[in-house]
Scaffold this motif. Structure first.
Motif, short mmCIF file in Angstrom:
data_model
loop_
_atom_site.label_atom_id
_atom_site.label_comp_id
_atom_site.label_asym_id
_atom_site.label_seq_id
_atom_site.Cartn_x
_atom_site.Cartn_y
_atom_site.Cartn_z
N ASN A 15 0.81 -1.21 0.00
CA ASN A 15 0.00 0.00 0.00
C ASN A 15 0.85 1.27 0.00
O ASN A 15 0.36 2.34 -0.36
N LEU A 16 2.12 1.15 0.41
CA LEU A 16 3.02 2.29 0.27
C LEU A 16 3.26 2.62 -1.20
O LEU A 16 3.28 3.79 -1.59
N PHE A 17 3.45 1.58 -2.01
CA PHE A 17 3.63 1.80 -3.45
C PHE A 17 2.36 2.38 -4.07
O PHE A 17 2.43 3.27 -4.93
N THR A 18 1.21 1.90 -3.65
CA THR A 18 -0.06 2.43 -4.16
C THR A 18 -0.22 3.89 -3.78
O THR A 18 -0.66 4.72 -4.59
N THR A 19 0.13 4.23 -2.54
CA THR A 19 0.03 5.61 -2.09
C THR A 19 0.98 6.51 -2.88
O THR A 19 0.63 7.64 -3.24
N ALA A 20 2.18 6.00 -3.15
CA ALA A 20 3.14 6.78 -3.93
C ALA A 20 2.61 7.01 -5.35
O ALA A 20 2.78 8.09 -5.93
N SER A 21 1.97 5.99 -5.93
CA SER A 21 1.38 6.15 -7.26
C SER A 21 0.27 7.19 -7.23
O SER A 21 0.15 8.02 -8.14
N LEU A 22 -0.56 7.14 -6.20
CA LEU A 22 -1.64 8.12 -6.05
C LEU A 22 -1.08 9.52 -5.91
O LEU A 22 -1.58 10.47 -6.54
N PHE A 23 -0.04 9.68 -5.10
CA PHE A 23 0.58 10.99 -4.92
C PHE A 23 1.16 11.51 -6.23
O PHE A 23 1.02 12.70 -6.56
N SER A 24 1.79 10.63 -6.99
CA SER A 24 2.38 11.05 -8.26
C SER A 24 1.31 11.52 -9.23
O SER A 24 1.49 12.51 -9.95
N GLY A 25 0.16 10.82 -9.26
CA GLY A 25 -0.94 11.26 -10.11
C GLY A 25 -1.50 12.60 -9.66
O GLY A 25 -1.80 13.48 -10.48
#
Length: 273
Positions: free
Chosen positions: A45-55
């Motif tokens: 979920n850290l990777f998912t959160t980072a992807s969300l932040f990047s978007g």
């Protein structure tokens, strides 16, 4: 990674309410019996959160007319989105929460963000047509993700039904990254309308796209394979915006081309029979 806290207490009696508060509680099958687990797995979920932040950052950058950084942020989201699922499978930390969170993050990173980046770039000069085209893309992305979630395990894993939303986002972001330095003109507006609306339409189409999921990445391959990987990195490094845009544009066009080829072959077989 530590397992989420297990709750093996018996279910509540009929009429008895159990308040979970803000905690996430999921049921998993362990040793043939259902076990309730509290909490979430942190690493994927850290990777998912980072992807969300990047978007999200892509939207902020585009609103400030920094279209290069906005486009790069969308490509970064693609990399992170590809990692979160693989990390979850490698560490055996898949969960229903992670699947739902990943879909919502994808909607922002590959639906809302690319649409708004293109809108802030040239589509906002087209008045109603601009936001209608943007909405077609965003709605297409939402429908594509919803359909994908309902088709898991029921379709041939070798193919995607419809253009994958990350690939659609890459086409839009690649276009903006390549052409944002040019003076705005009518042909840029036409190109943006065609690609953005076209990508949104292809996402909800029944056109098949090769997924690559049948490739065995764990098995042995000829030594020349690693040379091809090195060559691919070298080619991308020459001119990243152009190479990435052309690569994903080619993938986007491969679906309709494959559909047309199959249709012509079927018609030829019917005429010969």
């Amino acid at each position: 990674m530590a397992e989420p806290e297990q709750d093996v207490s018996p279910p509540a009696e009929a009429g008895e309410e159990e308040v979970e508060g803000a905690e996430v509680v999921e049921e998993e099958v362990v040793g043939g019996s259902r076990v309730r687990k509290r909490g979430i797995y942190l690493l994927p979920n850290l990777f998912t959160t980072a992807s969300l932040f990047s978007g999200f950052y892509a939207i902020v950058a585009a609103s400030n007319s920094d279209f290069a950084m906005a486009s790069v942020a969308i490509f970064v989201s693609m990399v992170l989105d590809g990692l979160d699922g693989r990390v979850a499978r490698l560490t055996n930390t898949q969960s229903r929460f992670g699947e739902e969170y990943d879909s919502l993050a994808d909607m922002v990173a590959f639906g809302v963000a690319p649409g708004l980046v293109a809108f802030f770039w040239v589509l906002n000069d087209l008045d109603k047509l601009g936001w209608v085209v943007t909405f077609i893309y965003v709605a297409g992305s939402a429908l594509r993700l919803a359909r994908f979630n309902t088709q898991i395990g029921s379709v041939d894993k070798r193919y995607f039904v419809g253009l994958p939303s990350p690939s659609a986002a890459a086409v839009v972001a690649g276009m903006v990254w390549c052409l944002h330095g040019l003076e705005q003109s009518w042909w840029l507006e036409v190109l943006a309308v065609v690609l953005v609306a076209g990508a949104g339409t292809l996402m909800v189409s029944n056109v098949l796209y090769y997924s690559g999921k049948d490739l065995d990445l764990k098995g042995r391959v000829p030594f020349a394979a690693i040379l091809l990987v090195v060559l691919a990195f070298a080619v991308v490094a020459i001119e990243p915006p152009v190479i990435l845009f052309l690569a994903f544009l080619g993938y986007t066009l491969s679906g309709p081309a494959f559909w047309l080829w199959r249709r012509l072959r079927r018609r030829k077989s019917a005429s010969q029979g």
